[in-house]
Design a protein around this motif. Structure first.
Motif, PDB file in Angstrom:
ATOM      1  N   ALA A 157       0.832  -1.207   0.000  1.00  0.00           N
ATOM      2  CA  ALA A 157       0.000   0.000   0.000  1.00  0.00           C
ATOM      3  C   ALA A 157       0.868   1.260   0.000  1.00  0.00           C
ATOM      4  CB  ALA A 157      -0.927  -0.005   1.210  1.00  0.00           C
ATOM      5  N   GLU A 158       1.953   1.249   0.770  1.00  0.00           N
ATOM      6  CA  GLU A 158       2.846   2.417   0.793  1.00  0.00           C
ATOM      7  C   GLU A 158       3.513   2.606  -0.562  1.00  0.00           C
ATOM      8  OE1 GLU A 158       6.701   4.187   3.266  1.00  0.00           O
ATOM      9  OE2 GLU A 158       5.443   2.625   4.176  1.00  0.00           O
ATOM     10  N   ALA A 159       3.928   1.506  -1.191  1.00  0.00           N
ATOM     11  CA  ALA A 159       4.547   1.605  -2.521  1.00  0.00           C
ATOM     12  C   ALA A 159       3.550   2.155  -3.539  1.00  0.00           C
ATOM     13  CB  ALA A 159       5.056   0.232  -2.959  1.00  0.00           C
ATOM     14  N   ARG A 160       2.306   1.681  -3.474  1.00  0.00           N
ATOM     15  CA  ARG A 160       1.283   2.156  -4.416  1.00  0.00           C
ATOM     16  C   ARG A 160       0.990   3.642  -4.195  1.00  0.00           C
ATOM     17  NH1 ARG A 160      -2.094  -1.507  -3.448  1.00  0.00           N
ATOM     18  NH2 ARG A 160      -1.530  -2.866  -5.196  1.00  0.00           N
ATOM     19  N   ASP A 161       0.920   4.050  -2.934  1.00  0.00           N
ATOM     20  CA  ASP A 161       0.672   5.455  -2.619  1.00  0.00           C
ATOM     21  C   ASP A 161       1.795   6.340  -3.141  1.00  0.00           C
ATOM     22  OD1 ASP A 161      -0.761   7.616  -1.054  1.00  0.00           O
ATOM     23  OD2 ASP A 161       1.174   7.643  -0.022  1.00  0.00           O
ATOM     24  N   LEU A 162       3.031   5.899  -2.973  1.00  0.00           N
ATOM     25  CA  LEU A 162       4.166   6.668  -3.480  1.00  0.00           C
ATOM     26  C   LEU A 162       4.111   6.793  -4.997  1.00  0.00           C
ATOM     27  CD1 LEU A 162       6.954   5.193  -1.178  1.00  0.00           C
ATOM     28  CD2 LEU A 162       6.313   7.603  -1.292  1.00  0.00           C
ATOM     29  N   PHE A 163       3.779   5.692  -5.675  1.00  0.00           N
ATOM     30  CA  PHE A 163       3.685   5.733  -7.142  1.00  0.00           C
ATOM     31  C   PHE A 163       2.620   6.723  -7.583  1.00  0.00           C
ATOM     32  CE2 PHE A 163       2.024   4.197 -11.221  1.00  0.00           C
ATOM     33  CZ  PHE A 163       3.195   4.250 -11.981  1.00  0.00           C
ATOM     34  N   GLU A 164       1.483   6.696  -6.913  1.00  0.00           N
ATOM     35  CA  GLU A 164       0.394   7.609  -7.280  1.00  0.00           C
ATOM     36  C   GLU A 164       0.758   9.066  -7.023  1.00  0.00           C
ATOM     37  OE1 GLU A 164      -2.843   6.036  -5.035  1.00  0.00           O
ATOM     38  OE2 GLU A 164      -3.208   4.369  -6.428  1.00  0.00           O
ATOM     39  N   LYS A 165       1.698   9.299  -6.107  1.00  0.00           N
ATOM     40  CA  LYS A 165       2.146  10.666  -5.817  1.00  0.00           C
ATOM     41  C   LYS A 165       3.306  11.106  -6.714  1.00  0.00           C
ATOM     42  CE  LYS A 165       0.644  10.716  -0.991  1.00  0.00           C
ATOM     43  NZ  LYS A 165       1.050  10.619   0.432  1.00  0.00           N
ATOM     44  N   GLY A 166       3.698  10.254  -7.663  1.00  0.00           N
ATOM     45  CA  GLY A 166       4.726  10.642  -8.619  1.00  0.00           C
ATOM     46  C   GLY A 166       6.092  10.032  -8.396  1.00  0.00           C
TER      47      GLY A 166
END
Length: 484
Positions: free
Chosen positions: A214-223
């Motif tokens: 989830a943290e990796a996905r959130d970081l990806f979505e933030k650029g």
């Protein structure tokens, strides 16, 4: 480029022994009433921990500042791996003492491994220190700060068997907006005789895999386009039904055991455009499963930091490393077989460990010749109080011999780094742009899959883009090319 952090003496590919890595919190102005200034020393885990600290205190009314003169609270997040690392912090505290004379209300705290090792003794030795907190006590910082506000000294160095800070979303203090750290586990069970980490960071415990993904996905979505999975020994990562919450696993549908290979695959599946790196691997624990997952996914970088420490089997035994010279060379061969000759390999090496002979030192040099590391971090042995080596062995190699042996290791690594980089001249690599070159804003820099820095003219490219770069030249530490 927005300057998010300062680097002082980062270990280059030649691995200068006397360097320290040091980062400062960035400026954050959201109108909160108090300012927090954090200096982080040592390993990537410390930088990641500082981001956790900033997140915890952000909810308690703190903004971060990059200017120590505007701070209400100053934290030094410390390292204990070598005596010099601790002395660097003590010297810094002496400087901060001068600031406190002009600003008596300034709160000064020591966090991290040095805090854990020395505990309350730090308050006696460094009179200006108001607060001491170990790596597992950061949730307690608001209460500790309140104690200091009320005129008391505050200490918490309790080591936890459960704490992973899995529910805390870090404030990305030291990020360039493109790359970020994700802590996947804490502590170490290996008990290498020279190492203080098991005593300052406690036993191994793994973070749940869904929170990591989830943290990796959130970081990806933030650029963000690259994450580095962090742990003292990532290969020991294990989330299991037996060791964790069975009801949670049944509810979420997670398999009984998630190993590091399984976790690596889950993070790689977030997006093919998200690069994955990890650190650090212990040679005795990295498996073929991990290597095959790396080979299967293009977005998992083909680079492994594989600390050898010594090239001699007897010394490795004294170090309690769990492998021999021959076994290590076999593991390197297996990496080359599965990931190819161009897979980046780096290492740590210690010169002059207890009772090391000249012949045994020569075996370290010959192992370096056999492996040809791309770069390395190299040190002479520094006895740390409380370690097994300090209790069991005599530090009997002279300072002169240690320095000479270290110089020979560094010289050899310089040659190998240059040779390995020359192999890349004439090749084209996919590079993730991380920012401007340190030497000129007319050039950009990024790393290839093997973790090598590539510098090239900026043209119209920007940070966060992927670009193919043709390598035209190199030094021992950098590849130089042009976008194609």
């Amino acid at each position: 480029m927005e300057k998010l952090f300062e680097d002082i003496g980062i270990l280059d590919n030649a691995g200068q022994e006397n360097c320290e890595t040091f980062q400062v919190s960035k400026e954050q102005n959201t109108g909160k009433s108090r300012k927090l200034y954090i200096e982080s020393y040592g390993c990537q885990m410390n930088f990641s921990d500082s981001e956790i600290v900033a997140s915890i205190l952000q909810k308690e009314g703190f903004d971060t500042t990059s200017d120590i003169n505007t701070a209400d609270v100053v934290f030094l997040n410390t390292c204990s791996i070598r005596e010099k690392a601790e002395q660097t912090v003590r010297n810094r505290l002496s400087h901060i003492n001068g600031l406190k004379k002009h600003k008596p209300e300034l709160m000064v705290g020591v966090l991290g491994c040095m805090a854990e090792r020395l505990k309350a003794k730090l308050l006696e030795e460094e009179k200006i220190v108001d607060l001491v907190a170990g790596p597992d006590a950061y949730r307690d910082l608001p209460k500790l700060i309140l104690q200091v506000d009320e005129g008391e000294k505050a200490v918490n160095t309790f080591l936890s068997r459960e704490e992973t800070y899995a529910d805390i979303s870090p404030v990305r203090l030291n990020s360039n907006g493109v790359t970020a750290f994700i802590s996947i586990m804490r502590g170490c069970d290996n008990m290498c005789t020279f190492c203080v980490v098991p005593f300052t960071r406690g036993r191994e415990r793994s973070r749940d895999p869904l929170s990591i993904v989830a943290e990796a996905r959130d970081l990806f979505e933030k650029g963000y386009r690259e994450v580095t999975l962090l742990g003292q020994n990532v290969d020991s990562y294990k989330w299991s039904e037996q060791e964790n919450n069975k009801a949670w696993i049944e509810k979420k549908g997670v398999q009984d055991v998630v190993t590091f290979a399984g976790l690596l695959e889950k993070v790689a599946q977030v997006s093919p455009e998200l690069r994955i790196r990890f650190s650090t691997s212990h040679p005795k624990d990295i498996t073929d499963d991990v290597l095959h997952v790396m080979a299967r996914y293009e977005n998992i970088c083909k680079y492994i930091h594989l600390p050898v420490q010594s090239g001699n089997s007897r010394i490795l035994g004294l170090m309690n490393r769990g492998y021999s010279r021959e076994w290590y060379l076999g593991k390197v061969q297996r990496i080359r077989e599965i990931l190819g000759e161009d897979c980046g390999l780096s290492s740590d090496m210690i010169a002059g460990f207890c009772s090391e002979t000249e012949e045994e030192h020569q075996e370290t040099l010959s192992l370096m010749d056999a492996v040809q590391f791309d770069f390395a971090y190299m040190f002479f042995y520094s006895e740390r109080p409380g370690t097994l080596a300090e209790k069991k062995f005599k530090d009997d190699v002279s300072a002169e011999a240690k320095n000479r042996r270290l110089s020979e290791i560094i010289d050899k690594q310089r040659d190998h780094s240059l040779q390995r980089n020359r192999r890349d001249v004439g090749k084209t690599f996919r590079v993730l742009i991380e920012g401007y070159s340190r030497r000129s804003d007319q050039f950009l820099q990024g790393r290839n899959t093997a973790n090598k820095v590539i510098v090239f003219p900026k043209e119209n490219f920007t940070r966060g883009q992927y670009v193919n770069v043709y390598v035209e030249d190199c030094t021992g530490g950098t590849l130089v090319g042009k976008a194609v």
